[in-house]
Design a protein around this motif. Sequence first.
Motif, PDB file in Angstrom:
ATOM      1  N   TYR A 180      45.178  41.278  20.318  1.00 24.46           N
ATOM      2  CA  TYR A 180      44.146  41.994  21.069  1.00 24.46           C
ATOM      3  C   TYR A 180      42.793  41.283  20.967  1.00 24.46           C
ATOM      4  CZ  TYR A 180      41.501  45.958  22.907  1.00 24.46           C
ATOM      5  OH  TYR A 180      40.694  46.765  23.664  1.00 24.46           O
ATOM      6  N   ALA A 181      42.576  40.633  19.809  1.00 26.56           N
ATOM      7  CA  ALA A 181      41.281  39.972  19.601  1.00 26.56           C
ATOM      8  C   ALA A 181      41.201  38.615  20.298  1.00 26.56           C
ATOM      9  CB  ALA A 181      41.054  39.797  18.094  1.00 26.56           C
ATOM     10  N   ARG A 182      42.336  38.064  20.664  1.00 24.43           N
ATOM     11  CA  ARG A 182      42.343  36.739  21.312  1.00 24.43           C
ATOM     12  C   ARG A 182      41.718  36.796  22.711  1.00 24.43           C
ATOM     13  NH1 ARG A 182      46.137  33.478  18.614  1.00 24.43           N
ATOM     14  NH2 ARG A 182      48.037  34.609  18.116  1.00 24.43           N
ATOM     15  N   ALA A 183      41.357  35.590  23.185  1.00 20.71           N
ATOM     16  CA  ALA A 183      40.889  35.510  24.580  1.00 20.71           C
ATOM     17  C   ALA A 183      42.105  35.659  25.492  1.00 20.71           C
ATOM     18  CB  ALA A 183      40.231  34.162  24.814  1.00 20.71           C
ATOM     19  N   ILE A 184      41.897  36.164  26.691  1.00 18.99           N
ATOM     20  CA  ILE A 184      43.026  36.283  27.625  1.00 18.99           C
ATOM     21  C   ILE A 184      43.542  34.870  27.939  1.00 18.99           C
ATOM     22  CG2 ILE A 184      42.241  38.460  28.646  1.00 18.99           C
ATOM     23  CD1 ILE A 184      41.260  36.844  31.071  1.00 18.99           C
ATOM     24  N   PRO A 185      44.823  34.721  28.227  1.00 15.78           N
ATOM     25  CA  PRO A 185      45.377  33.386  28.474  1.00 15.78           C
ATOM     26  C   PRO A 185      44.658  32.679  29.635  1.00 15.78           C
ATOM     27  CG  PRO A 185      47.119  35.032  28.329  1.00 15.78           C
ATOM     28  CD  PRO A 185      45.827  35.783  28.349  1.00 15.78           C
ATOM     29  N   ASN A 186      44.559  31.341  29.532  1.00 16.15           N
ATOM     30  CA  ASN A 186      43.859  30.557  30.561  1.00 16.15           C
ATOM     31  C   ASN A 186      44.434  30.795  31.946  1.00 16.15           C
ATOM     32  OD1 ASN A 186      42.259  29.436  28.666  1.00 16.15           O
ATOM     33  ND2 ASN A 186      43.582  27.615  28.388  1.00 16.15           N
ATOM     34  N   GLU A 187      45.742  30.866  31.973  1.00 15.58           N
ATOM     35  CA  GLU A 187      46.433  31.055  33.249  1.00 15.58           C
ATOM     36  C   GLU A 187      45.958  32.349  33.946  1.00 15.58           C
ATOM     37  OE1 GLU A 187      50.472  31.049  32.070  1.00 15.58           O
ATOM     38  OE2 GLU A 187      51.127  31.698  34.071  1.00 15.58           O
ATOM     39  N   LEU A 188      45.814  33.390  33.149  1.00 15.04           N
ATOM     40  CA  LEU A 188      45.371  34.670  33.696  1.00 15.04           C
ATOM     41  C   LEU A 188      43.901  34.573  34.100  1.00 15.04           C
ATOM     42  CD1 LEU A 188      45.777  37.684  34.278  1.00 15.04           C
ATOM     43  CD2 LEU A 188      45.448  38.142  31.842  1.00 15.04           C
ATOM     44  N   ALA A 189      43.108  33.900  33.239  1.00  8.80           N
ATOM     45  CA  ALA A 189      41.679  33.741  33.537  1.00  8.80           C
ATOM     46  C   ALA A 189      41.507  33.041  34.882  1.00  8.80           C
ATOM     47  CB  ALA A 189      41.012  32.959  32.414  1.00  8.80           C
ATOM     48  N   SER A 190      42.321  32.001  35.110  1.00 12.00           N
ATOM     49  CA  SER A 190      42.106  31.280  36.365  1.00 12.00           C
ATOM     50  C   SER A 190      42.632  32.085  37.562  1.00 12.00           C
ATOM     51  CB  SER A 190      42.655  29.855  36.281  1.00 12.00           C
ATOM     52  OG  SER A 190      43.981  29.839  36.619  1.00 12.00           O
ATOM     53  N   ARG A 191      43.638  32.881  37.365  1.00  8.92           N
ATOM     54  CA  ARG A 191      44.089  33.760  38.470  1.00  8.92           C
ATOM     55  C   ARG A 191      42.974  34.719  38.874  1.00  8.92           C
ATOM     56  NH1 ARG A 191      49.388  33.642  39.917  1.00  8.92           N
ATOM     57  NH2 ARG A 191      49.444  35.479  41.223  1.00  8.92           N
ATOM     58  N   LEU A 192      42.288  35.243  37.871  1.00 14.05           N
ATOM     59  CA  LEU A 192      41.206  36.193  38.161  1.00 14.05           C
ATOM     60  C   LEU A 192      40.087  35.511  38.943  1.00 14.05           C
ATOM     61  CD1 LEU A 192      41.152  38.063  34.727  1.00 14.05           C
ATOM     62  CD2 LEU A 192      41.868  39.025  36.929  1.00 14.05           C
ATOM     63  N   GLU A 193      39.758  34.289  38.517  1.00  9.80           N
ATOM     64  CA  GLU A 193      38.675  33.561  39.200  1.00  9.80           C
ATOM     65  C   GLU A 193      39.056  33.229  40.640  1.00  9.80           C
ATOM     66  OE1 GLU A 193      35.750  33.162  38.172  1.00  9.80           O
ATOM     67  OE2 GLU A 193      35.940  33.491  35.997  1.00  9.80           O
ATOM     68  N   ASN A 194      40.347  32.908  40.832  1.00  9.32           N
ATOM     69  CA  ASN A 194      40.755  32.416  42.152  1.00  9.32           C
ATOM     70  C   ASN A 194      41.340  33.483  43.068  1.00  9.32           C
ATOM     71  OD1 ASN A 194      39.981  29.782  41.511  1.00  9.32           O
ATOM     72  ND2 ASN A 194      41.819  29.587  40.249  1.00  9.32           N
ATOM     73  N   GLY A 195      41.285  34.744  42.622  1.00 10.27           N
ATOM     74  CA  GLY A 195      41.771  35.818  43.506  1.00 10.27           C
ATOM     75  C   GLY A 195      43.154  36.298  43.105  1.00 10.27           C
ATOM     76  N   ALA A 196      43.185  37.335  42.306  1.00 15.81           N
ATOM     77  CA  ALA A 196      44.465  37.923  41.884  1.00 15.81           C
ATOM     78  C   ALA A 196      44.861  39.005  42.891  1.00 15.81           C
ATOM     79  CB  ALA A 196      44.312  38.511  40.489  1.00 15.81           C
ATOM     80  N   SER A 197      45.908  39.755  42.597  1.00  9.64           N
ATOM     81  CA  SER A 197      46.319  40.844  43.493  1.00  9.64           C
ATOM     82  C   SER A 197      45.182  41.866  43.574  1.00  9.64           C
ATOM     83  CB  SER A 197      47.576  41.522  42.958  1.00  9.64           C
ATOM     84  OG  SER A 197      47.241  42.237  41.792  1.00  9.64           O
ATOM     85  N   PRO A 198      45.101  42.626  44.685  1.00 11.53           N
ATOM     86  CA  PRO A 198      43.962  43.544  44.843  1.00 11.53           C
ATOM     87  C   PRO A 198      43.796  44.498  43.652  1.00 11.53           C
ATOM     88  CG  PRO A 198      45.254  43.448  46.860  1.00 11.53           C
ATOM     89  CD  PRO A 198      45.980  42.609  45.860  1.00 11.53           C
ATOM     90  N   ALA A 199      44.886  45.009  43.112  1.00  7.70           N
ATOM     91  CA  ALA A 199      44.758  46.002  42.036  1.00  7.70           C
ATOM     92  C   ALA A 199      44.207  45.371  40.754  1.00  7.70           C
ATOM     93  CB  ALA A 199      46.100  46.662  41.772  1.00  7.70           C
ATOM     94  N   LEU A 200      44.686  44.184  40.419  1.00 10.06           N
ATOM     95  CA  LEU A 200      44.207  43.533  39.191  1.00 10.06           C
ATOM     96  C   LEU A 200      42.765  43.061  39.378  1.00 10.06           C
ATOM     97  CD1 LEU A 200      44.962  42.589  36.331  1.00 10.06           C
ATOM     98  CD2 LEU A 200      45.623  40.394  37.313  1.00 10.06           C
ATOM     99  N   GLN A 201      42.501  42.523  40.556  1.00  9.18           N
ATOM    100  CA  GLN A 201      41.155  42.041  40.857  1.00  9.18           C
ATOM    101  C   GLN A 201      40.152  43.200  40.752  1.00  9.18           C
ATOM    102  OE1 GLN A 201      41.084  38.776  41.561  1.00  9.18           O
ATOM    103  NE2 GLN A 201      38.851  38.660  41.647  1.00  9.18           N
ATOM    104  N   ALA A 202      40.547  44.354  41.298  1.00  8.69           N
ATOM    105  CA  ALA A 202      39.645  45.516  41.281  1.00  8.69           C
ATOM    106  C   ALA A 202      39.367  45.940  39.841  1.00  8.69           C
ATOM    107  CB  ALA A 202      40.265  46.670  42.059  1.00  8.69           C
ATOM    108  N   LEU A 203      40.385  45.928  39.010  1.00  6.20           N
ATOM    109  CA  LEU A 203      40.193  46.322  37.611  1.00  6.20           C
ATOM    110  C   LEU A 203      39.230  45.369  36.916  1.00  6.20           C
ATOM    111  CD1 LEU A 203      41.033  48.033  35.138  1.00  6.20           C
ATOM    112  CD2 LEU A 203      42.987  46.481  34.831  1.00  6.20           C
TER     113      LEU A 203
END
Length: 525
Positions: A180-203
């Motif tokens: 829980y204390a770790r940073a979110i995985p890089n792969e997920l971080a870059s998905r967020l930056e580049n446009g994830a699914s609407p529900a995840l992006q909104a969160l």
Amino acid sequence: MAVKRIFQVNGKPFFPLGGQTHNSSGYNRAELETAWKALEALQANTIEVPVYWEQIEAEEGNFQFEAVEDILAGANEHQMKVILLWFATWKNGMMKYAPGWVKADRQRFQRVIGPLGEEIAVLSSHCAATLEADRKAFHALLGYLSEHDRERAVIAIQVENEPGILGSDRDYGPMGETEYARAIPNELASRLENGASPALQALWEQNGRRQGSWQDAFGTRGGEMMTAWSIARFIDEVAAGGKQVYDLPMYANAWLEWGNWRQAGLNYPSGGAVSAALDLWRSAAPHLDLVAPDIYIGALNDYRQACEAYTQVGNPLFVPESSNGDEGNPRNLFRAIAEYDAIGYAVFGVESMLDAEGGVRENSREVVESFHAVRAALPLLLELQGSGRIHAVVQEDLQYEQLIDLGEYWGLAQFNPGSRMDYEHNAVKTHGRGLVIQRGEHEFYAGGAGFRLVLRKKRSSLFNAAMSNAVEGFQTRLLNYVAVEEGTFDEEGRWRVKRRRNGDESDFGVWVTPDVGLVRVVIGE
Ligand code: DGJ
């Protein structure tokens, strides 16, 4: 858009139209007898049935597959395909189907620790020993299938069942705390930056578009999202191990977050593939071919939202569980197929669709009839889903007709069609439902119940006057039918005519009833 088909039989795309057994029906052959009968009544082509870790490995390392053998034998006898449900580390956010030796050894197979420091009856996804044990058993199962499923009855495997944690949003034990204390995985971080699914992006946006820890990125849902990542990784390893020995399609199913059911760990298993977590599941579990929602929802808007959510990020819609008639709305099935290109659909608790005498229970009648209409149309679905030529006909309360745009034609589905069918059929008052499929410019198929389809050329001068009262008026008689045929498709996909309609039987539109299957209409110049 081309539909991503996942299921295949003999190398060809296959649409599983299925029934799932009750949870305890997979233990032995006798329990399955009612299921086979119900599946036949439903005209299903696929059984969804559990395989229990506690049964196949009751003693560690000693695998017994008699129950699986019974399933395969029954499926071949009844000509059904099989989707096996791997009930193992998770079943509805708990560990009920883990073997006794796993449940007994709390040191080796660590459990989730809740927020107050209490241990709960859920295995922790952070525990390497649990992953290893589950992976081994699943690997053994796939090894058995690759050798013994000679008819290739099994077309897919659901890995676990509605995984997640019921009783906490995450594991508050030392392993969970570290994650829980770790940073979110890089792969997920870059998905967020580049446009994830609407529900995840909104969160992520609601929480200020922050990178960093799980809490930084997802606020109060940080624990849930961390758990989703961890469980998806766990399941991916189980699936990957299985695919090494036998490469079958695999998927995970999800207990949905919807309506008032919004609290992770309380109303649904935390870490499951709810809509906000779908994208994250798809990145963390590349060995899963899809993530499937269990949809029991009746209300149209909520149903649509669920279909919409699970067709994001390239996920094809497959509904492995839906109501057998006691709740929900069986008419929605047609929407999933026509509007969201569902590649398969099943009801849960198939045995309960029959009464003590083996007849279809009243509550299940609509579902059964709807399945019959879909079964009749399967070759057309495989051919035309994704083309925009398949239309759901669904009567909502108080609705009396539905207009469908069919290229050069208008189609008007008129509900509660009254009489004027034929000498064998009287209109039964039921909610109108079904499919209208346009195969060629002038060739249509209709199937379902409780409506008649009135077709009208858009350029016809008669159109305006005729449309609203067409069933009573003479105008429908003027349509130049080349053929109106009741029929079915054979094994090779050829149309076989059972009966032609003409004159009085077609002058008032193309009426559909559950027993006639499909009606094909060809219109001439
Ligand atoms: C969803 C689960 O996945 C099934 O195994 C079963 O428990 C049903 N709920 C009961 O409605």
